[in-house]
Design a protein around this motif. Structure first.
Motif, PDB file in Angstrom:
ATOM      1  N   GLU A 115       0.834  -1.377  -0.065  1.00 50.65           N
ATOM      2  CA  GLU A 115      -0.171   0.026  -0.122  1.00 50.65           C
ATOM      3  C   GLU A 115       1.001   1.391   0.161  1.00 50.65           C
ATOM      4  OE1 GLU A 115      -3.805   1.718   2.681  1.00 50.65           O
ATOM      5  OE2 GLU A 115      -2.863  -0.161   3.057  1.00 50.65           O
ATOM      6  N   VAL A 116       0.566   2.176  -0.839  1.00 51.84           N
ATOM      7  CA  VAL A 116       1.104   3.426  -0.862  1.00 51.84           C
ATOM      8  C   VAL A 116       0.184   4.740  -0.739  1.00 51.84           C
ATOM      9  CG1 VAL A 116       3.004   2.617  -2.211  1.00 51.84           C
ATOM     10  CG2 VAL A 116       1.021   3.495  -3.518  1.00 51.84           C
ATOM     11  N   ASP A 117       0.787   5.879  -0.514  1.00 47.57           N
ATOM     12  CA  ASP A 117      -0.196   7.192  -0.456  1.00 47.57           C
ATOM     13  C   ASP A 117      -0.593   7.677  -1.806  1.00 47.57           C
ATOM     14  OD1 ASP A 117       2.176   8.741  -1.131  1.00 47.57           O
ATOM     15  OD2 ASP A 117       2.547   9.012   0.866  1.00 47.57           O
ATOM     16  N   GLU A 118      -1.433   8.662  -1.864  1.00 44.14           N
ATOM     17  CA  GLU A 118      -1.953   9.000  -3.104  1.00 44.14           C
ATOM     18  C   GLU A 118      -0.681   9.694  -3.966  1.00 44.14           C
ATOM     19  OE1 GLU A 118      -4.588   9.129  -4.992  1.00 44.14           O
ATOM     20  OE2 GLU A 118      -5.761   7.831  -3.832  1.00 44.14           O
ATOM     21  N   GLN A 119       0.214  10.339  -3.370  1.00 42.36           N
ATOM     22  CA  GLN A 119       1.217  10.890  -3.968  1.00 42.36           C
ATOM     23  C   GLN A 119       2.177   9.928  -4.495  1.00 42.36           C
ATOM     24  OE1 GLN A 119       3.760  13.423  -1.280  1.00 42.36           O
ATOM     25  NE2 GLN A 119       5.581  12.481  -2.400  1.00 42.36           N
ATOM     26  N   ALA A 120       2.525   8.802  -3.863  1.00 40.52           N
ATOM     27  CA  ALA A 120       3.508   8.010  -4.647  1.00 40.52           C
ATOM     28  C   ALA A 120       2.542   7.045  -5.693  1.00 40.52           C
ATOM     29  CB  ALA A 120       3.897   6.763  -3.493  1.00 40.52           C
ATOM     30  N   LEU A 121       1.305   7.086  -5.260  1.00 44.69           N
ATOM     31  CA  LEU A 121       0.496   6.075  -6.524  1.00 44.69           C
ATOM     32  C   LEU A 121       0.501   6.956  -7.863  1.00 44.69           C
ATOM     33  CD1 LEU A 121      -1.491   3.678  -6.841  1.00 44.69           C
ATOM     34  CD2 LEU A 121      -3.262   5.204  -6.054  1.00 44.69           C
ATOM     35  N   HIS A 122       0.380   8.392  -7.469  1.00 51.31           N
ATOM     36  CA  HIS A 122       0.494   8.902  -8.939  1.00 51.31           C
ATOM     37  C   HIS A 122       1.709   8.944  -9.681  1.00 51.31           C
ATOM     38  CE1 HIS A 122      -0.694  12.404 -11.571  1.00 51.31           C
ATOM     39  NE2 HIS A 122       0.582  12.773 -11.283  1.00 51.31           N
ATOM     40  N   GLN A 211       1.754  22.064  -3.837  1.00 51.51           N
ATOM     41  CA  GLN A 211       0.541  22.434  -4.353  1.00 51.51           C
ATOM     42  C   GLN A 211       0.853  24.244  -4.785  1.00 51.51           C
ATOM     43  OE1 GLN A 211      -2.309  21.040  -4.953  1.00 51.51           O
ATOM     44  NE2 GLN A 211      -1.029  19.205  -3.821  1.00 51.51           N
ATOM     45  N   SER A 212       1.720  24.102  -5.850  1.00 56.91           N
ATOM     46  CA  SER A 212       2.192  25.151  -6.519  1.00 56.91           C
ATOM     47  C   SER A 212       2.067  24.999  -8.222  1.00 56.91           C
ATOM     48  CB  SER A 212       3.675  25.411  -6.385  1.00 56.91           C
ATOM     49  OG  SER A 212       4.533  24.405  -6.831  1.00 56.91           O
ATOM     50  N   MET A 213       2.182  26.203  -8.973  1.00 57.83           N
ATOM     51  CA  MET A 213       2.307  25.861 -10.294  1.00 57.83           C
ATOM     52  C   MET A 213       3.254  25.033 -10.984  1.00 57.83           C
ATOM     53  SD  MET A 213      -0.334  27.787 -11.272  1.00 57.83           S
ATOM     54  CE  MET A 213       0.001  27.853 -13.016  1.00 57.83           C
ATOM     55  N   GLU A 214       4.528  25.095 -10.295  1.00 57.91           N
ATOM     56  CA  GLU A 214       5.280  24.387 -10.806  1.00 57.91           C
ATOM     57  C   GLU A 214       5.264  22.798 -10.532  1.00 57.91           C
ATOM     58  OE1 GLU A 214      10.193  23.770 -10.638  1.00 57.91           O
ATOM     59  OE2 GLU A 214       9.316  25.348  -9.524  1.00 57.91           O
ATOM     60  N   GLY A 215       4.721  22.695  -9.062  1.00 56.83           N
ATOM     61  CA  GLY A 215       4.115  21.158  -8.783  1.00 56.83           C
ATOM     62  C   GLY A 215       3.265  20.616  -9.743  1.00 56.83           C
ATOM     63  N   GLU A 216       2.316  21.420 -10.016  1.00 52.77           N
ATOM     64  CA  GLU A 216       1.227  20.886 -11.047  1.00 52.77           C
ATOM     65  C   GLU A 216       1.728  20.697 -12.439  1.00 52.77           C
ATOM     66  OE1 GLU A 216      -1.895  20.256 -10.443  1.00 52.77           O
ATOM     67  OE2 GLU A 216      -2.148  20.955  -8.340  1.00 52.77           O
ATOM     68  N   ALA A 217       2.850  21.525 -12.796  1.00 57.83           N
ATOM     69  CA  ALA A 217       3.196  21.470 -14.024  1.00 57.83           C
ATOM     70  C   ALA A 217       4.083  19.811 -14.298  1.00 57.83           C
ATOM     71  CB  ALA A 217       4.238  22.435 -14.415  1.00 57.83           C
ATOM     72  N   LEU A 218       4.673  19.763 -13.047  1.00 55.69           N
ATOM     73  CA  LEU A 218       5.537  18.315 -13.072  1.00 55.69           C
ATOM     74  C   LEU A 218       4.822  17.341 -13.201  1.00 55.69           C
ATOM     75  CD1 LEU A 218       8.381  19.481 -10.522  1.00 55.69           C
ATOM     76  CD2 LEU A 218       8.571  18.880 -12.905  1.00 55.69           C
ATOM     77  N   ARG A 219       3.559  17.376 -12.387  1.00 56.32           N
ATOM     78  CA  ARG A 219       2.690  16.138 -12.269  1.00 56.32           C
ATOM     79  C   ARG A 219       2.059  16.000 -13.558  1.00 56.32           C
ATOM     80  NH1 ARG A 219       2.241  18.292  -7.026  1.00 56.32           N
ATOM     81  NH2 ARG A 219       0.311  19.580  -7.364  1.00 56.32           N
ATOM     82  N   ALA A 220       1.886  16.959 -14.361  1.00 52.98           N
ATOM     83  CA  ALA A 220       1.393  17.109 -15.743  1.00 52.98           C
ATOM     84  C   ALA A 220       2.152  16.271 -16.584  1.00 52.98           C
ATOM     85  CB  ALA A 220       0.835  18.278 -16.168  1.00 52.98           C
ATOM     86  N   LEU A 221       3.531  16.197 -16.348  1.00 55.73           N
ATOM     87  CA  LEU A 221       4.256  15.368 -17.225  1.00 55.73           C
ATOM     88  C   LEU A 221       4.245  14.032 -17.287  1.00 55.73           C
ATOM     89  CD1 LEU A 221       7.614  17.695 -16.837  1.00 55.73           C
ATOM     90  CD2 LEU A 221       5.982  17.704 -18.766  1.00 55.73           C
TER      91      LEU A 221
END
Length: 305
Positions: A115-122, A211-221
């Motif tokens: 089991e992992v948390d949501e962050q690691a799962l993403h 929870q920042s613009m750059e963080g959102e951008a990195l997660r979108a890659l």
């Protein structure tokens, strides 16, 4: 001529052999029956399918130097095997080998579910943690496959498990296969390259989940790849970074990707062998096949841990 007693003895031997043959035939028939039963059960299984429940992962260790909590706990018992409770197992063997007869291919490789948390799962879903494989069917439980631990079981064991569907689309099947392959064939980047991208590594690690613009951008890659020209071992190397975005995200939150690209490339200094560093944010469809196969993926396991 044989005596009457000799004749009776020979007759007894024949009867004994007949009984033995009948017994062997019975055993053979029974074996054939359960072989067919196991083979029939395994026809339903595919790579990525999984089982849930009370299961145990077995590993061998050196009693003089146990390295994990599970092995340390049992080292004093004079054994070199430890069992660890796991939530379940995912089948890692290729489907074509799973469905072959258990007579010729009796084994299946399984890996434990953790089991992992949501962050690691993403991150795992985005193929950024090659230690793990994303299991679409187990997403609601936040369970992923731990590829660092592999156990071999006979197919008759799997035949008794209650199968859970791991992948339901061709894309999911393909992505799982790529995750399993990537674990074994990751490229070993040169040490001087690892030092070169140290600042970028820290930035990706620190900002990815903010929870920042750059963080959102990195997660979108969906993927980050790098190509070395003419080769990684050349005296002079030109680096090209590909930041691969989802197709529909031409801009991110109204901000052009160029802004993020300049920021990320600014963290990679030129020097020594690496005379130039370039980069581009692209959709996968914008890359040529040549660009893709001549580049190597960066992942958070390599960059951050």
């Amino acid at each position: 001529m044989p005596s009457k007693s000799q004749f009776i003895a020979k007759l007894g031997d024949r009867e004994a052999l007949a009984r033995q043959g009948a017994a062997e035939m019975t055993v053979s028939n029974e074996a054939e029956a359960w072989v067919q039963e196991v083979d029939a059960a395994l026809q339903k299984w595919c790579q990525g399918d999984y089982v849930l429940g009370e299961h145990w992962f077995v590993q061998r260790f050196n009693p003089c130097h146990p390295l994990t909590r599970d092995s340390i706990d049992v080292a004093r018992e004079g054994t070199d095997l430890s069992e660890a409770s796991v939530r379940g197992f995912m089948v890692a063997t290729q489907t074509c080998d799973i469905v072959r007869s258990c007579v010729s291919r009796p084994f299946v490789e399984v890996v434990p579910l953790v089991e992992v948390d949501e962050q690691a799962l993403h991150e795992i879903e985005r193929s950024r943690r090659p230690q793990y494989a994303y299991v679409p069917g187990a997403r609601s439980l936040n369970l992923v496959a731990d590829l660092d631990r592999v156990m071999t079981v006979e197919k008759a064991v799997v035949a008794q498990w209650q199968r859970q569907l791991g992948c339901s689309t061709d894309r999911e099947v393909r992505m799982l296969g790529q995750a399993l392959a990537r674990k074994r064939v990751r490229f070993a980047f040169p040490d001087d390259f690892n030092k070169l991208v140290n600042k970028l590594q820290k930035q990706l690690s620190q900002k990815h989940d903010k929870q920042s613009m750059e963080g959102e951008a990195l997660r979108a890659l969906r993927e980050i790849r790098v190509r070395a020209a003419p080769a990684w071992n050349a005296n002079v190397v030109q680096l090209m970074f590909w930041f691969i975005r989802d197709e529909e995200q031409v801009q991110f939150e109204g901000i052009g990707w160029d802004r993020f690209l300049q920021q990320w490339l600014g963290l990679i200094p030129t020097g020594n062998r690496f005379k130039s560093v370039e980069g581009s944010v692209v959709a996968l469809e914008d890359m040529t096949a040549k660009d893709y196969v001549e580049s190597d993926p960066l992942d958070l396991d390599r960059l951050s841990y």
